[in-house]
Write a protein that holds these residues in place. Structure first.
Motif, PDB file in Angstrom:
ATOM      1  N   LYS A   1       0.410  -1.048   0.508  1.00  0.00           N
ATOM      2  CA  LYS A   1       0.067  -0.039   0.190  1.00  0.00           C
ATOM      3  C   LYS A   1       0.667   1.136  -0.101  1.00  0.00           C
ATOM      4  N   GLU A   2       2.016   1.376   0.725  1.00  0.00           N
ATOM      5  CA  GLU A   2       2.897   2.170   0.940  1.00  0.00           C
ATOM      6  C   GLU A   2       3.689   2.423  -0.774  1.00  0.00           C
ATOM      7  N   THR A   3       4.147   1.966  -1.207  1.00  0.00           N
ATOM      8  CA  THR A   3       4.315   2.196  -2.583  1.00  0.00           C
ATOM      9  C   THR A   3       3.057   2.194  -3.864  1.00  0.00           C
ATOM     10  N   ASN A   4       2.296   1.362  -3.567  1.00  0.00           N
ATOM     11  CA  ASN A   4       0.906   2.307  -4.462  1.00  0.00           C
ATOM     12  C   ASN A   4       1.119   3.372  -4.025  1.00  0.00           C
ATOM     13  N   GLY A   5       1.056   3.462  -2.832  1.00  0.00           N
ATOM     14  CA  GLY A   5       0.231   5.107  -2.767  1.00  0.00           C
ATOM     15  C   GLY A   5       1.673   5.794  -3.247  1.00  0.00           C
ATOM     16  N   LYS A   6       2.675   5.977  -3.619  1.00  0.00           N
ATOM     17  CA  LYS A   6       3.464   6.540  -4.143  1.00  0.00           C
ATOM     18  C   LYS A   6       3.320   6.552  -5.388  1.00  0.00           C
ATOM     19  N   ILE A   7       3.461   6.263  -5.573  1.00  0.00           N
ATOM     20  CA  ILE A   7       3.402   5.514  -7.208  1.00  0.00           C
ATOM     21  C   ILE A   7       2.185   5.714  -8.183  1.00  0.00           C
ATOM     22  N   LYS A   8       0.994   5.926  -8.101  1.00  0.00           N
ATOM     23  CA  LYS A   8      -0.509   6.433  -8.117  1.00  0.00           C
ATOM     24  C   LYS A   8       0.185   5.717  -9.688  1.00  0.00           C
ATOM     25  N   ASN A   9      -0.585   7.192 -10.486  1.00  0.00           N
ATOM     26  CA  ASN A   9      -0.456   7.075 -11.584  1.00  0.00           C
ATOM     27  C   ASN A   9       0.169   7.106 -12.450  1.00  0.00           C
ATOM     28  N   GLY A  10       1.696   6.816 -12.171  1.00  0.00           N
ATOM     29  CA  GLY A  10       2.955   6.981 -12.991  1.00  0.00           C
ATOM     30  C   GLY A  10       3.499   6.234 -14.339  1.00  0.00           C
ATOM     31  N   SER A  11       4.200   6.745 -14.787  1.00  0.00           N
ATOM     32  CA  SER A  11       4.464   5.674 -16.256  1.00  0.00           C
ATOM     33  C   SER A  11       5.020   4.621 -15.792  1.00  0.00           C
ATOM     34  N   PHE A  12       5.571   3.689 -16.731  1.00  0.00           N
ATOM     35  CA  PHE A  12       5.931   2.898 -16.640  1.00  0.00           C
ATOM     36  C   PHE A  12       7.516   2.326 -16.038  1.00  0.00           C
ATOM     37  N   SER A  13       7.687   3.793 -16.406  1.00  0.00           N
ATOM     38  CA  SER A  13       9.782   4.035 -16.321  1.00  0.00           C
ATOM     39  C   SER A  13       9.678   4.721 -14.867  1.00  0.00           C
ATOM     40  N   LYS A  14       8.257   5.768 -14.220  1.00  0.00           N
ATOM     41  CA  LYS A  14       9.089   6.206 -12.898  1.00  0.00           C
ATOM     42  C   LYS A  14       8.638   4.652 -11.977  1.00  0.00           C
ATOM     43  N   LYS A  15       7.183   4.052 -12.155  1.00  0.00           N
ATOM     44  CA  LYS A  15       7.384   3.178 -12.067  1.00  0.00           C
ATOM     45  C   LYS A  15       8.241   2.128 -11.138  1.00  0.00           C
ATOM     46  N   CYS A  16       9.115   1.891 -12.686  1.00  0.00           N
ATOM     47  CA  CYS A  16      10.394   1.015 -12.605  1.00  0.00           C
ATOM     48  C   CYS A  16      11.077   1.766 -11.194  1.00  0.00           C
ATOM     49  N   GLU A  17      11.445   3.173 -11.720  1.00  0.00           N
ATOM     50  CA  GLU A  17      12.280   3.726 -10.663  1.00  0.00           C
ATOM     51  C   GLU A  17      12.389   4.104  -9.260  1.00  0.00           C
ATOM     52  N   ALA A  18      10.404   3.982  -8.908  1.00  0.00           N
ATOM     53  CA  ALA A  18      10.485   3.689  -7.665  1.00  0.00           C
ATOM     54  C   ALA A  18      10.171   3.097  -6.565  1.00  0.00           C
ATOM     55  N   ILE A  19       9.788   1.888  -7.561  1.00  0.00           N
ATOM     56  CA  ILE A  19       8.876   0.961  -6.739  1.00  0.00           C
ATOM     57  C   ILE A  19      10.411  -0.010  -6.050  1.00  0.00           C
TER      58      ILE A  19
END
Length: 209
Positions: free
Chosen positions: A131-149
């Motif tokens: 839930k913590e990670t999901n709340g941070k990345i929201k509707n971000g692009s795939f590349s941004k998600k890869c960086e944030a997870i």
């Protein structure tokens, strides 16, 4: 044996299992495996060497089942044993783990169109994140998600897509990932009458004092 289930899955998943297949007496690890196999059979058509889902939307009405499947693949296809996985990830913790669309449902880039909109909620487009990670990345692009997870979340087999050096996750990537997940589902629950599931559950149960 019921306590084994409560160590693996949260109360919402357990309620879904009970509501959909009822409550059966579970005396040993093989009974437990058969219980889980019945649950999966409600959602998949099973053939000699593969499975196909009989549901088209893995998100709206089937979130609990989808979390169950992604957690189970993560646990039973890991090189770590079940005890290690449950200790490291606490999959049974209330509201800790959520579903996330790899390609966001709503975005201004890499959009779904009328021809491929049904792919949006297929299991090939759904990942398992805290839930913590999901709340941070929201509707971000795939590349941004890869960086944030987090690295530990990327290590889960169901999240390996986020380790790819790609800007976008394509519609064909969704289809390919769904086939891979279906292969794992067949191998865990149905190959050789659920041998993998039964063997690992028996090892896990024997290792609990």
């Amino acid at each position: 044996m019921e306590y084994i289930l409560s160590n693996m899955y949260d109360e919402f998943i357990l309620d879904d299992i009970s509501n959909k297949i009822g409550i059966f007496p579970i005396a040993n690890s093989d009974d437990l495996a058969e219980h889980l196999i019945r649950y999966v059979r409600r959602h998949y058509n099973v053939y000699n060497s593969y499975v196909n889902p009989n549901i088209s939307n893995f998100y709206r009405k089937h979130k609990k089942f989808t979390r169950f499947i992604l957690i189970t693949i993560s646990v039973f296809c890991s090189p770590k044993n079940i005890n290690e996985m449950l200790s490291d990830y606490a999959f049974n913790e209330r509201l800790k783990w959520e579903l996330e669309h790899i390609i966001p449902q709503n975005q201004y880039y890499n959009k779904f169109n009328s021809k491929n909109t049904k792919l949006k909620n297929r299991i090939g487009n759904i990942a398992l994140l805290t839930k913590e990670t999901n709340g941070k990345i929201k509707n971000g692009s795939f590349s941004k998600k890869c960086e944030a997870i987090k690295v530990c979340e990327k290590e889960l087999l169901v999240n390996v897509a986020f380790n790819q050096p790609k800007i976008n996750f394509s519609k064909s990537d969704i289809c390919k990932r769904e086939k891979e997940l279906n292969t794992h589902i067949f191998e865990i629950f149905f190959k050789d009458e659920g041998k993998l599931l039964k063997t690992k559950l028996k090892e896990h149960c024997n290792g609990i004092p």
